[in-house]
Design a protein around this motif. Structure first.
Motif, mmCIF file in Angstrom:
data_model
loop_
_atom_site.group_PDB
_atom_site.id
_atom_site.type_symbol
_atom_site.label_atom_id
_atom_site.label_comp_id
_atom_site.label_asym_id
_atom_site.label_seq_id
_atom_site.Cartn_x
_atom_site.Cartn_y
_atom_site.Cartn_z
ATOM 1 N N SER A 143 13.901 -1.425 -3.281
ATOM 2 C CA SER A 143 12.755 -0.634 -3.748
ATOM 3 C C SER A 143 13.172 0.675 -4.426
ATOM 4 O O SER A 143 12.344 1.365 -4.985
ATOM 5 N N TYR A 163 -6.057 0.560 -0.780
ATOM 6 C CA TYR A 163 -4.703 0.762 -0.259
ATOM 7 C C TYR A 163 -3.995 -0.577 -0.273
ATOM 8 O O TYR A 163 -4.427 -1.530 0.383
ATOM 9 N N LYS A 222 8.804 2.238 -1.224
ATOM 10 C CA LYS A 222 9.268 2.308 0.165
ATOM 11 C C LYS A 222 10.783 2.486 0.213
ATOM 12 O O LYS A 222 11.492 2.164 -0.749
ATOM 13 N N ARG A 251 8.121 6.326 -8.522
ATOM 14 C CA ARG A 251 7.038 7.009 -7.820
ATOM 15 C C ARG A 251 6.064 7.502 -8.885
ATOM 16 O O ARG A 251 6.474 8.199 -9.815
ATOM 17 N N ASN A 310 -0.439 -2.316 0.499
ATOM 18 C CA ASN A 310 0.843 -2.104 1.175
ATOM 19 C C ASN A 310 1.711 -3.329 0.953
ATOM 20 O O ASN A 310 1.610 -4.313 1.682
ATOM 21 N N SER A 311 2.544 -3.284 -0.076
ATOM 22 C CA SER A 311 3.417 -4.428 -0.355
ATOM 23 C C SER A 311 4.805 -4.138 0.203
ATOM 24 O O SER A 311 5.061 -3.055 0.749
ATOM 25 N N LYS A 366 3.824 4.775 -4.214
ATOM 26 C CA LYS A 366 4.937 5.350 -3.448
ATOM 27 C C LYS A 366 5.907 4.234 -3.084
ATOM 28 O O LYS A 366 5.551 3.357 -2.275
ATOM 29 N N ALA A 371 6.216 -1.253 -2.291
ATOM 30 C CA ALA A 371 5.568 0.053 -2.487
ATOM 31 C C ALA A 371 4.184 0.103 -1.859
ATOM 32 O O ALA A 371 3.602 -0.937 -1.539
ATOM 33 N N GLU A 372 3.716 1.318 -1.716
ATOM 34 C CA GLU A 372 2.329 1.548 -1.288
ATOM 35 C C GLU A 372 1.545 2.017 -2.513
ATOM 36 O O GLU A 372 2.004 2.898 -3.239
ATOM 37 N N ILE A 393 -2.151 3.472 -3.755
ATOM 38 C CA ILE A 393 -3.418 4.066 -3.297
ATOM 39 C C ILE A 393 -4.258 4.433 -4.518
ATOM 40 O O ILE A 393 -3.768 5.096 -5.439
#
Lengths: 96, 142
Positions: free
Chosen positions: B62, B129, B57, B67, B131-132, B55, B135-136, B138
């Motif tokens: 970004s 998970y 951000k 996506r 978290n950069s 995802k 983007a995220e 998962i």
């Protein structure tokens, strides 16, 4: 027994070109099955000849392990879902 | 009979342990083996799909990122692992060398079905998970 997928949904959109269609895998499946069977039999002959004359079993391994493994992979494709939504291109693939 | 059971019985025959100790050790091994079987069975029936989601951000930079939403059946991973038998020895050596260069001491030729089951089981119980700034990411199995 796991059955092969029966339909593939495909959508593509890159801004200039846009299309989407359904591929009826249940119609293509029997053709692929016959094709795999034909390859299996042809390769089996060559693999046995190779094994008899050179005592090497590289091709035999491909035939005995490879083709059933490929068939298993094809049957396991049901449920694959890919959805990519980039600014310049959108791709959606779903196999059921 | 398992290797551990043989070893315990041999120790008993040699008189290194008493009957009670042997019985206790054997029962412990029995419990472990049942637990292992249960965990493998549970994995096969529980985890059906591996989900990978990216995802992006919100933000100017970004917006270039895609996506991504991918769902892969676990059965496909299992079936794909069977294809490892087709990897030519030379290619397997190259893969091992590449892994070693990355600091992973792993022999691809020794990869077993149980290893895949453990990996899937670990994914079922864990959600990766990332978290950069852009983007995220998962990764999970359900």
């Amino acid at each position: 027994m796991k059955w092969p997928p029966y339909i593939m949904k495909l959508r593509f959109d890159n801004g200039k070109h846009r299309f989407g269609f359904w591929i009826p895998l249940f119609l293509i499946g029997p053709i692929v099955l016959v094709f795999l069977l034909a390859i299996f039999l042809i390769m089996l002959v060559f693999a046995l000849l190779e094994f008899i004359f050179s005592w090497r079993w590289d091709w035999l391994r491909w035939v005995v392990v490879g083709i059933p493994a490929i068939h298993r992979v094809l049957c396991s494709l049901s449920g694959v879902h890919v959805d990519v939504d980039a600014p310049d291109v959108k791709v959606y693939i779903a196999i059921r | 009979m398992g290797e551990n059971q043989k070893r315990i019985l041999q120790m008993l025959a040699e008189g290194k342990i008493t009957v009670e100790e042997a019985s206790r050790l054997l029962s412990l091994i029995g419990v472990e083996s049942w637990e292992t079987k249960d965990s493998v069975k549970g994995t096969k029936s529980d985890a059906k799909y591996l989900y990978i989601q990216v995802k992006p951000k919100e933000g100017q930079e970004s917006q270039k990122n895609a996506r991504v939403n991918v769902r892969v059946p676990v059965s496909l991973i299992r079936a794909g692992m069977k294809l490892k038998a087709l990897i030519p020895p030379q290619a397997a050596d190259d893969i091992n060398k590449g892994l070693k260069d990355k600091g992973i001491a792993f022999d691809i030729k020794n990869l077993k079905d149980e290893d895949v089951e453990q990996l899937v089981d670990a994914l079922r119980n864990t959600e990766i998970y990332v978290n950069s700034a852009e983007a995220e990411i998962i990764v999970r199995a359900e």
